[in-house]
Write a protein that holds these residues in place. Sequence first.
Motif, short mmCIF file in Angstrom:
data_model
loop_
_atom_site.label_atom_id
_atom_site.label_comp_id
_atom_site.label_asym_id
_atom_site.label_seq_id
_atom_site.Cartn_x
_atom_site.Cartn_y
_atom_site.Cartn_z
N ILE A 242 -19.45 -27.03 37.93
CA ILE A 242 -18.81 -28.33 37.78
C ILE A 242 -18.34 -28.48 36.33
O ILE A 242 -19.12 -28.29 35.39
CB ILE A 242 -19.80 -29.48 38.13
CG1 ILE A 242 -20.32 -29.31 39.56
CG2 ILE A 242 -19.14 -30.84 37.94
CD1 ILE A 242 -19.26 -29.29 40.63
N ALA A 246 -16.10 -33.67 34.38
CA ALA A 246 -16.03 -34.35 35.68
C ALA A 246 -16.55 -35.78 35.52
O ALA A 246 -17.58 -36.00 34.91
CB ALA A 246 -16.88 -33.59 36.71
N TYR A 251 -11.05 -38.98 37.00
CA TYR A 251 -11.75 -38.85 38.29
C TYR A 251 -11.13 -39.77 39.34
O TYR A 251 -10.83 -40.94 39.08
CB TYR A 251 -13.24 -39.19 38.14
CG TYR A 251 -13.96 -39.23 39.48
CD1 TYR A 251 -14.45 -38.06 40.07
CD2 TYR A 251 -14.11 -40.43 40.19
CE1 TYR A 251 -15.07 -38.09 41.31
CE2 TYR A 251 -14.73 -40.46 41.43
CZ TYR A 251 -15.21 -39.28 41.98
OH TYR A 251 -15.81 -39.32 43.21
N SER A 318 -17.14 -31.88 47.92
CA SER A 318 -17.61 -31.85 46.53
C SER A 318 -16.54 -31.26 45.62
O SER A 318 -15.66 -30.52 46.08
CB SER A 318 -18.86 -30.99 46.47
OG SER A 318 -19.27 -30.78 45.13
N LEU A 319 -16.66 -31.56 44.34
CA LEU A 319 -15.82 -30.88 43.34
C LEU A 319 -16.20 -29.41 43.24
O LEU A 319 -15.44 -28.60 42.72
CB LEU A 319 -16.02 -31.53 41.96
CG LEU A 319 -15.50 -32.95 41.80
CD1 LEU A 319 -16.09 -33.58 40.54
CD2 LEU A 319 -13.98 -32.94 41.73
N GLN A 321 -16.50 -25.69 44.03
CA GLN A 321 -15.64 -24.79 44.81
C GLN A 321 -16.52 -23.77 45.52
O GLN A 321 -17.37 -23.16 44.90
CB GLN A 321 -14.69 -24.03 43.88
CG GLN A 321 -13.80 -24.93 43.03
CD GLN A 321 -12.72 -25.60 43.87
OE1 GLN A 321 -12.04 -24.93 44.65
NE2 GLN A 321 -12.58 -26.91 43.73
N SER A 326 -20.96 -27.21 49.61
CA SER A 326 -19.96 -27.97 48.87
C SER A 326 -19.25 -28.99 49.76
O SER A 326 -18.38 -29.72 49.31
CB SER A 326 -18.94 -27.02 48.23
OG SER A 326 -18.38 -26.19 49.22
N TRP A 374 -21.52 -34.44 43.50
CA TRP A 374 -20.19 -34.36 42.86
C TRP A 374 -19.07 -34.59 43.88
O TRP A 374 -18.09 -33.83 43.95
CB TRP A 374 -20.02 -32.98 42.16
CG TRP A 374 -21.23 -32.57 41.37
CD1 TRP A 374 -21.66 -33.17 40.21
CD2 TRP A 374 -22.17 -31.53 41.68
NE1 TRP A 374 -22.80 -32.55 39.79
CE2 TRP A 374 -23.13 -31.54 40.65
CE3 TRP A 374 -22.28 -30.58 42.69
CZ2 TRP A 374 -24.21 -30.65 40.62
CZ3 TRP A 374 -23.35 -29.69 42.68
CH2 TRP A 374 -24.29 -29.73 41.66
N HIS A 376 -15.83 -35.90 45.76
CA HIS A 376 -14.50 -36.38 45.32
C HIS A 376 -13.58 -36.69 46.49
O HIS A 376 -12.45 -37.15 46.29
CB HIS A 376 -13.83 -35.38 44.37
CG HIS A 376 -13.19 -34.22 45.07
ND1 HIS A 376 -11.84 -33.98 45.01
CD2 HIS A 376 -13.71 -33.29 45.88
CE1 HIS A 376 -11.56 -32.91 45.74
NE2 HIS A 376 -12.67 -32.47 46.28
#
Length: 381
Positions: A242, A246, A251, A318-319, A321, A326, A374, A376
């Motif tokens: 992350i 972030a 954001y 999630s942010l 990857q 995730s 996290w 998004h």
Amino acid sequence: MSVLPARLAAARDEVRAQPTHDDRTLALLGTALGVCFTVCFLTGLLSHIIQHPPGWFTWPARPAGLYRVTQGVHVATGLASVPLLLAKLWAAGPRLLDEPVVRSVAHGLERLSLVPLVGGSLFLVASGTANLSGWYPWPFSFPPAHYAAAWVTVGALVVHVAARASTTREALRRPDPARPASPSLSRRGFLGAVGAAAGLVTVVTVGQTVGPLRRLAALAPRRPDVGPQGLPVNKTARAAGIDPSAGDHRYRLEVAGRVATPLSLSLVDLRSMPQHAARLPIACVEGWSASATWEGVPVRDLLALAGAPADAEVTVRSLQQGGSYSSSELNHVQAADADTLLALTIGGEPLHRDHGFPVRLIGPNRPGVQQTKWVHRLEVR
Ligand code: HEM
Ligand SMILES: Nc1nc2c(c(=O)[nH]1)N[C@H]1C(S)=C(S)[C@@H](COP(=O)(O)O)O[C@H]1N2
Ligand SMILES: [Mo]
């Protein structure tokens, strides 16, 4: 006529005459192990179905702490079965030298079924224990291998139980058979020691999920109260890749998919919406759990704002990857629950980066792996 060398056959006969190796000992150990394995299999299967739900299955959002109990029981019965399994192998082992090696086709098949039974059992407890310890010495992924081994083992267990049911029943009903004049170890002494070992393993590990026993959890791989903001972390922000920036002014939380009005919200937008607090546990699949008070925006409020349908299901992204965790799914019951939150704070403080800053998902009765950090993006289906 024995095919074994005479001295080995004599040693076998001597061991076989000990009460620690007789039918009654095996029946008692087998029953205890059978109960542990059955509970372990059912709770494991439940965990699998929750994470890979078939069409007919909707895991409820209530009671909020149910998964914490079922997975805690899985890991506790699994660990307790380690001393039981070792004792059973030790007690039954000399029987592998019984003759004739194969009495009939059925007997031959039953003996053959010991290969998946013993191999599968050892693999399950070894892989499970290694996983709890965060040790992944193998090249394959743990859940699918552990899951396949569970079916193989339980299949062989059914064969084994069916083959031994009448001997076991008889051995449990009959009073003690005649004993050798001077057993080197009494059955009572042996089973007492095995029971004590199973109890000890439980007492020194179950504090990872049972609060009052926390101080005794000397061997638990996790102390549920050790970590930033008093909560453990499996995957840190750094390990998840992350970006340290972030959560800055760039954001955005996106709400997209089957909605009338897609949303793109900043952190300021999220903080200015009505906040809702809930006390909910993180219940990791690895058997530890810890409660915290989370505060943030209910997912259902965001769905209402975006004009999502009442039966909406949601993919939470999630942010992070890649990686297995995730993203996660909210079924329509979880998405509609008032306590399913995009949390902004824990215990009144902004989330620590390792707990998912700026936004994390937390919902009632969900495995820890589904409490995505996290966050998004919400994709509505
Ligand atoms: C020391 C013993 C054991 C430990 C520590 C242990 C631990 C675990 C853990 C940590 C998981 C979660 C995997 C995940 O979802 O990421 C799991 C799942 C599971 N366990 Fe065990 N386990 C043990 C023994 C057993 C036994 C004896 C059985 C069957 C008789 C069993 C059957 C299962 C099944 C079916 C799952 C679901 C796998 C999936 O999610 O696909 N486990 N176990
Ligand atoms: N994006 C993302 N979210 C994640 C994970 C992850 O690896 N990546 N790990 C999960 C697991 S396994 C658990 S048990 C919980 C733990 O939450 P915590 O670190 O805040 O205690 O987060 C979950 N959320
Ligand atoms: Mo977890």
